[in-house]
Design an enzyme around this catalytic site. Structure first.
Site, PDB file in Angstrom:
ATOM      1  N   TRP A   1      -5.984  -5.738  -3.201  1.00  0.00           N
ATOM      2  CA  TRP A   1      -6.644  -5.769  -1.887  1.00  0.00           C
ATOM      3  C   TRP A   1      -6.582  -7.159  -1.283  1.00  0.00           C
ATOM      4  CZ3 TRP A   1      -6.330  -1.143  -0.544  1.00  0.00           C
ATOM      5  CH2 TRP A   1      -6.600  -0.105  -1.416  1.00  0.00           C
TER       6      TRP A   1
ATOM      7  N   ASP B   1     -14.442  -9.573   1.496  1.00  0.00           N
ATOM      8  CA  ASP B   1     -14.310  -8.123   1.404  1.00  0.00           C
ATOM      9  C   ASP B   1     -15.246  -7.690   0.281  1.00  0.00           C
ATOM     10  OD1 ASP B   1     -13.612  -5.533   0.768  1.00  0.00           O
ATOM     11  OD2 ASP B   1     -11.485  -5.949   0.400  1.00  0.00           O
TER      12      ASP B   1
ATOM     13  N   LYS C   1     -18.003   3.144  -1.199  1.00  0.00           N
ATOM     14  CA  LYS C   1     -18.380   3.036  -2.618  1.00  0.00           C
ATOM     15  C   LYS C   1     -19.901   3.066  -2.775  1.00  0.00           C
ATOM     16  CE  LYS C   1     -14.031   1.832  -3.343  1.00  0.00           C
ATOM     17  NZ  LYS C   1     -13.042   2.882  -3.491  1.00  0.00           N
TER      18      LYS C   1
HETATM   19  N1  PLP Z   1     -10.951  -3.623  -0.584  1.00  0.00           N
HETATM   20  C1  PLP Z   1     -11.427  -3.170  -1.753  1.00  0.00           C
HETATM   21  C2  PLP Z   1     -12.111  -4.124  -2.665  1.00  0.00           C
HETATM   22  C3  PLP Z   1     -11.285  -1.818  -2.090  1.00  0.00           C
HETATM   23  O1  PLP Z   1     -11.759  -1.365  -3.253  1.00  0.00           O
HETATM   24  C4  PLP Z   1     -10.634  -0.946  -1.194  1.00  0.00           C
HETATM   25  C5  PLP Z   1     -10.472   0.478  -1.509  1.00  0.00           C
HETATM   26  O2  PLP Z   1     -10.804   0.955  -2.561  1.00  0.00           O
HETATM   27  C6  PLP Z   1     -10.140  -1.474   0.003  1.00  0.00           C
HETATM   28  C7  PLP Z   1     -10.327  -2.805   0.279  1.00  0.00           C
HETATM   29  C8  PLP Z   1      -9.436  -0.603   0.999  1.00  0.00           C
HETATM   30  O3  PLP Z   1     -10.409   0.050   1.706  1.00  0.00           O
HETATM   31  P1  PLP Z   1     -10.087   1.172   2.789  1.00  0.00           P
HETATM   32  O4  PLP Z   1      -9.529   2.327   2.039  1.00  0.00           O
HETATM   33  O5  PLP Z   1     -11.426   1.433   3.399  1.00  0.00           O
HETATM   34  O6  PLP Z   1      -9.118   0.609   3.753  1.00  0.00           O
END
Ligand code: PLP
Length: 355
Positions: free
Chosen positions: A99, A166, A190
């Site tokens: 991520w 994030d 989550k």
């Molecule tokens: N950042 C983290 C830490 C994640 O765990 C996730 C998805 O599991 C994301 C970003 C991506 O999120 P999204 O699916 O809402 O774009």
């Protein structure tokens, strides 16, 4: 048979939250209409949105001057929207997993990016320690919990540089010093709500300093001016988010969630360290309280499918590890009761006895 849901998501919710939300699908706020079909401009839903924004700020203890938005697009859109609104010239990023890597890629489309450190050399199994956060950057970005790899940064960095994080997979699992951040964002799916809403907590004074023209929908100011209702908001996820936030408040807030998280993760890591069959995959000091990753010790590797079936027969759901790590991952989000963690531990102990 009772099921224990260790899935990494989307969306692990408290039973009461699900029940309240299901009821609102039939009769929302005594309107005899479903929350799914009422107007988002009506007074009943406007009240939900307002309370969901305020309660988020209250529980995370945001000081004056911060705005909370519920947007669409997921955390993945924030990887681009955040730099678009905040990056004037250069930003620093810490690369701790998939991520973060995605966030870096998008930020590079907007401006100069300095990656201060990365743990890619060891498949993101640790959090880099030896780096300095530059002071000549617009912000320092990090992913607080690496959902895939099971590492976590459970602190607010001590730096003069403004922070952007994030917090998709560990929001509300520890108190945060919001005053250090220009922006905290995450997919709500989550620890907060079903997939479909993104939370954005932004410091108002951090906005309005970039020269580039901002597309209307990607400009945070657009949404702030309209109280997060510039366009149709993700109505149902926001409704469920409010139920979760109310549950957090009832339980005693973030400090209680942190205590629960420490308790749940500690007993599971203790079992992983004690049990001869399993071992953890990450550096001990960087272990995540939310996503516990473990594999079979080399001499028991061939027993992996057998343990998967054994656990499944005992009601464990979603413990298969992410394909880039393998093995197992037990996600212990806030809504997970400790009884489920104990059930998994019993299962691991019993499996060890068998072998
Ligand atoms: N950042 C983290 C830490 C994640 O765990 C996730 C998805 O599991 C994301 C970003 C991506 O999120 P999204 O699916 O809402 O774009």
């Amino acid at each position: 048979m009772k099921k224990h849901n260790f899935s990494a998501g989307p969306c692990i919710l408290n039973d009461k939250v699900i029940k309240n939300s299901a009821e609102a699908c039939l009769d929302f706020a005594s309107t005899s209409l479903s929350v799914l079909e009422v107007s988002h401009r009506g007074k009943e839903f406007s009240a939900v949105m307002e309370e969901a924004r305020n309660l988020f700020k209250e529980l995370i203890d945001a000081p004056e001057g911060y705005e909370l938005l519920y947007l669409g697009g997921g955390a993945s859109l924030q990887f681009y929207q955040a730099p678009l609104n905040l990056l004037k010239k250069k930003a620093a990023y810490l690369n701790t997993g998939t991520w973060s890597t995605n966030a870096i890629k998008e930020a590079k489309l907007v401006g100069e990016v300095e990656v201060v450190a990365s743990s890619e050399d060891k498949n993101f199994t640790y959090i880099p320690k030896n780096f300095t956060i530059p002071e000549d950057v617009d912000y320092f970005h990090f992913t607080s919990n690496n959902t895939i790899y099971g590492t976590e940064i459970r602190k607010d960095f001590d730096t003069k540089t403004r922070l952007v994080a994030d917090m998709s997979s560990d929001i509300f699992s520890r108190p945060v010093d919001v005053s250090k951040y220009d922006l905290i964002y995450g997919g709500a799916q989550k620890n907060l709500a079903p997939a479909g809403a993104t939370f954005v907590l932004v410091r108002r004074d951090a906005l309005g300093h970039v020269d580039r023209p901002l597309p209307t929908m990607l400009n945070y100011e657009t949404h702030i001016k309209k109280d997060s209702m510039f366009n149709t908001p993700p109505v149902f996820p926001v409704y469920v988010a409010l139920q979760t936030l109310k549950w957090y408040k009832e339980m005693g807030g973030v400090k209680v969630m942190e205590k629960r998280a420490i308790e749940k993760a500690s007993i599971l890591y203790d079992e992983i360290d004690r049990n001869k069959i399993f071992r953890g995959t990450t550096a001990v000091e960087d272990r995540s309280l939310m996503n516990v990753c473990f594999v079979m010790n080399d001499e028991y590797k061939e027993l992996e499918p057998e343990f998967a079936a054994f656990a499944s027969e005992r009601g464990m759901v979603g413990i298969k590890g992410h394909r880039s790590v393998g093995g197992f991952r037990a996600s212990l989000y806030n809504a997970m009761p400790i009884e489920s963690v104990k059930a998994l531990i019993d299962c691991m102990t019993e499996f060890e006895r068998k072998h």
